[in-house]
Write an enzyme that holds these catalytic residues in place. Structure first.
Site, PDB file in Angstrom:
ATOM      1  N   GLU A 217     -39.537  36.565  -5.158  1.00  0.00           N
ATOM      2  CA  GLU A 217     -39.977  38.044  -5.535  1.00  0.00           C
ATOM      3  C   GLU A 217     -41.137  38.116  -6.476  1.00  0.00           C
ATOM      4  O   GLU A 217     -42.006  39.295  -6.371  1.00  0.00           O
ATOM      5  CB  GLU A 217     -38.997  38.709  -6.459  1.00  0.00           C
ATOM      6  CG  GLU A 217     -38.562  37.951  -7.760  1.00  0.00           C
ATOM      7  CD  GLU A 217     -37.598  38.920  -8.498  1.00  0.00           C
ATOM      8  OE1 GLU A 217     -37.630  39.065  -9.535  1.00  0.00           O
ATOM      9  OE2 GLU A 217     -36.474  38.832  -7.998  1.00  0.00           O
TER      10      GLU A 217
ATOM     11  N   HIS B  34     -35.319  44.292  -8.894  1.00  0.00           N
ATOM     12  CA  HIS B  34     -35.126  43.807 -10.229  1.00  0.00           C
ATOM     13  C   HIS B  34     -35.014  44.509 -11.223  1.00  0.00           C
ATOM     14  O   HIS B  34     -35.717  44.566 -12.269  1.00  0.00           O
ATOM     15  CB  HIS B  34     -36.275  42.739 -10.306  1.00  0.00           C
ATOM     16  CG  HIS B  34     -35.476  41.644 -11.370  1.00  0.00           C
ATOM     17  ND1 HIS B  34     -35.954  40.256 -11.182  1.00  0.00           N
ATOM     18  CD2 HIS B  34     -34.736  41.516 -12.485  1.00  0.00           C
ATOM     19  CE1 HIS B  34     -35.334  39.604 -12.130  1.00  0.00           C
ATOM     20  NE2 HIS B  34     -34.611  40.302 -12.883  1.00  0.00           N
TER      21      HIS B  34
ATOM     22  N   ARG C 265     -30.212  36.241 -10.590  1.00  0.00           N
ATOM     23  CA  ARG C 265     -31.658  35.591 -10.040  1.00  0.00           C
ATOM     24  C   ARG C 265     -31.615  35.322  -8.573  1.00  0.00           C
ATOM     25  O   ARG C 265     -30.560  34.994  -7.928  1.00  0.00           O
ATOM     26  CB  ARG C 265     -31.776  34.218 -10.871  1.00  0.00           C
ATOM     27  CG  ARG C 265     -31.977  34.392 -12.216  1.00  0.00           C
ATOM     28  CD  ARG C 265     -33.299  35.283 -12.537  1.00  0.00           C
ATOM     29  NE  ARG C 265     -33.730  35.131 -13.978  1.00  0.00           N
ATOM     30  CZ  ARG C 265     -33.478  36.191 -14.787  1.00  0.00           C
ATOM     31  NH1 ARG C 265     -32.900  37.293 -14.205  1.00  0.00           N
ATOM     32  NH2 ARG C 265     -33.605  36.367 -16.019  1.00  0.00           N
TER      33      ARG C 265
ATOM     34  N   ASP D 195     -30.600  42.786  -6.099  1.00  0.00           N
ATOM     35  CA  ASP D 195     -31.522  43.403  -7.032  1.00  0.00           C
ATOM     36  C   ASP D 195     -32.616  42.590  -7.183  1.00  0.00           C
ATOM     37  O   ASP D 195     -33.478  42.439  -8.151  1.00  0.00           O
ATOM     38  CB  ASP D 195     -30.738  43.860  -8.388  1.00  0.00           C
ATOM     39  CG  ASP D 195     -31.964  44.359  -9.206  1.00  0.00           C
ATOM     40  OD1 ASP D 195     -32.473  45.447  -8.722  1.00  0.00           O
ATOM     41  OD2 ASP D 195     -31.836  44.175 -10.280  1.00  0.00           O
TER      42      ASP D 195
END
Length: 331
Positions: free
Chosen positions: A262, A294, A233, A257
């Site tokens: 985001e 992600h 996260r 990632d």
């Protein structure tokens, strides 16, 4: 009954539609649930959401007013949902407690190897027929130290790969995983793990206690030549503090990632727009940083499990059953 699925990716839509076939009608849309899009859920008793959907108080109020009674989230994480408000409104909330840990663990290793061996830079060069090796030198990971923050199912899968590389294993978690201990892992305080690890990978959930787990002090504890990977996260890392350290020329590589801001960016095409997130804009300019959108979970195996569990959660709701996936039970 027709179910409305928000935030469905192009590759995901046919999997969702096939999974619900013979159970309920499903309408999968690529728009994300926000205060502006919440009205389209009106009349749908059940909706399904992705992790980047907004399920804050305003959206939950709008859903309840429109007749929604159940939200089936297609993810393990649920930090985007205000569970207290959902309970007050009588909304049932379910998530996917488990899916293939290998998808995320393998992708975390993909990020680690890509930044270590400068794969993106090398690929860009060869497309221009530039075959020099200048600036592409990496390091053997065999014999070096991997620090794993969070040794649950995904952390364990990451550890098994690290063990295969022949790395020294350090772990940090609220409880020790016997499988990781069998692989030779030593559990140590977080500060020691950060100070001694050549590769640090994050595999903990985002909770109030883990928000900015990697803050300015933690980053300064890390080795200058360390590799940092986050496939869990975005809020686990203080991104502004990370940028400050990168500007000082620290770290061999950083693979992300996920990003703490985001929502509204990831899973969307913003290539023709001006992105006003100065922190992200600066982050992606560093040659030793690799940011992906992600996608660690995004394998046919993992998404298949996620969708199958989502169907089960909906069927449990309609049958009045409760499983371990329920975060807020039916009132």
């Amino acid at each position: 009954m027709e179910i409305l699925a928000f935030g469905a990716q192009t590759d995901e839509k046919p999997l969702i539609e096939r999974a619900f076939e013979g159970h309920h009608d499903i309408h999968a849309v690529d728009v994300f649930l926000t205060p502006d899009t919440a009205p389209i859920a009106a009349g749908h008793e059940i909706i399904s959401t992705s992790v980047n959907c907004d399920l804050g108080p305003a959206v939950l109020e709008a859903l309840a007013a429109g007749g929604t009674r159940m939200v089936a989230q297609r993810s393990t994480g649920f930090n985007n949902i205000d569970l207290d408000v959902a309970e007050r409104l009588g909304l049932t909330i379910a998530r996917v407690s488990y899916y293939s840990p290998h998808s995320v663990a393998e992708f975390a290793w993909t990020l680690a190897m890509a930044v270590n061996r400068r794969i993106v830079r090398a690929s860009t060069r060869t497309r221009d027929f530039d075959f020099r090796l200048d600036g592409l030198m990496g390091r053997d990971l065999h014999g070096r130290t991997a620090g794993i923050l969070g040794t649950g199912k995904i952390g364990e899968a990451f550890t098994r790969i690290a063990h295969g590389f022949g790395m020294r294993l350090l772990g940090w978690d609220v409880s020790e995983n016997p499988a990781c201990l069998d692989l030779g892992m030593t559990y140590v305080p977080k500060e020691q793990l950060l100070a001694e690890s050549d590769l640090i990978s994050l595999h903990v959930p985002l909770l109030p206690a883990t928000q900015h787990l990697i803050d300015a002090d933690a980053l300064k504890t890390m080795r200058d030549d360390a590799i940092l990977v986050n496939s869990s996260r975005g809020g686990l890392i203080d991104t502004a503090a990370l940028v400050a350290e990168l500007r000082e020329g620290r770290f061999t590589g950083v693979g992300l990632d996920v990003y703490e801001a985001e929502a509204g960016l990831f899973f969307l095409d913003r290539s023709l727009e001006a992105v006003d997130d100065d922190t992200l804009a600066r982050l992606v300019t560093f040659p030793n940083v690799l940011v992906t959108s992600h996608q660690a979970y995004y394998t046919v195996d993992a998404v298949g499990q996620i969708v199958a569990t989502t169907v089960d959660n909906v069927l449990d709701y309609t049958a009045g059953r409760r499983s371990e996936n329920v975060l807020v039970p039916r009132s």
